[in-house]
Design a protein around this motif. Structure first.
Motif: not given
Length: 176
Positions: A23-31
C-alpha cells in the motif's frame, strides 16, 4: 492499564507488513512528492492536514450520539450523514501521510485505517437504517460505529504521539 499495552502490541503485528508495504509503495508511486501530495499532506497550512480534517467526521458522529441520547432522531441522522460524507477526505489525507511512514508506523497505521473504514461502514449502515425508519437498528449501528471510531482514534493518537508519525514534518506553508 490495559489500553496502553494493547496500543503498544499493535506495533508488533508484523503479519501486516506485506500488505502495508504494498500500500505504501503504491501510494508513493502515485503521489511522488507532486502538488497533490503536498496539498493532501498540508502544504497549505504548513503541517499535516489529516489531524485537522478528521475533526469533522469525528465531531459529527460524536454529536450524533448526543442527539440520539436527547431523542432528536433527525438531527442524529443528519450528523451521521455529514460524518459519512466528510470521512473520505480524512481517509485521503491519512493515506498521503501513510505513504511516508516507517514499518512499525505502517502496522499501526493500517490498523487505524481498518478501524476507521469499519466506522464508516457502520455509520453508512446506520444512516440507511434510519432513512428507512428503523431507528433502533440505526442506533445499534451508530454505537458500533462509535466504538470503531474510538478505536481508530486511539490508534491514530498512538501513531502520532507515541510513534511520532507526522511530527516535525513541517512543510512550506502559505506565504504571508
Amino acid at each position: 492499564m490495559m489500553l496502553p499495552r494493547l496500543l503498544r502490541a499493535s506495533e508488533s503485528v508484523d503479519r501486516l507488513d506485506g500488505v502495508a508495504e504494498k500500500l505504501a509503495h503504491r501510494l508513493r508511486r502515485v503521489l511522488r512528492g507532486n502538488v497533490l501530495d503536498k496539498a493532501l499532506r498540508g502544504s497549505w497550512i504548513g503541517h499535516p492536514a489529516h489531524p485537522l480534517i478528521v475533526t469533522v467526521p469525528i465531531g459529527a458522529w460524536v454529536c450524533s450520539a448526543a442527539f440520539d441520547a436527547l431523542g432528536d432522531r433527525e438531527a442524529a441522522r443528519r450528523l451521521i450523514g455529514i460524518g459519512a460524507l466528510t470521512a473520505p477526505a480524512a481517509v485521503v489525507t491519512g493515506l498521503a501521510e501513510y505513504s511516508r511512514l516507517s514499518t512499525v508506523q505502517r502496522r499501526v497505521g493500517l490498523l487505524h485505517l481498518t478501524a476507521n473504514v469499519a466506522a464508516q461502514a457502520c455509520y453508512v449502515t446506520s444512516h440507511r437504517c434510519r432513512s428507512r425508519g428503523s431507528h433502533s437498528a440505526g442506533m445499534l449501528w451508530s454505537a458500533l460505529g462509535l466504538a470503531a471510531v474510538a478505536t481508530g482514534g486511539a490508534l491514530g493518537g498512538h501513531l502520532s504521539y507515541a510513534l511520532g508519525a507526522g511530527v516535525y514534518e513541517w512543510q512550506e506553508g502559505p506565504e504571508h
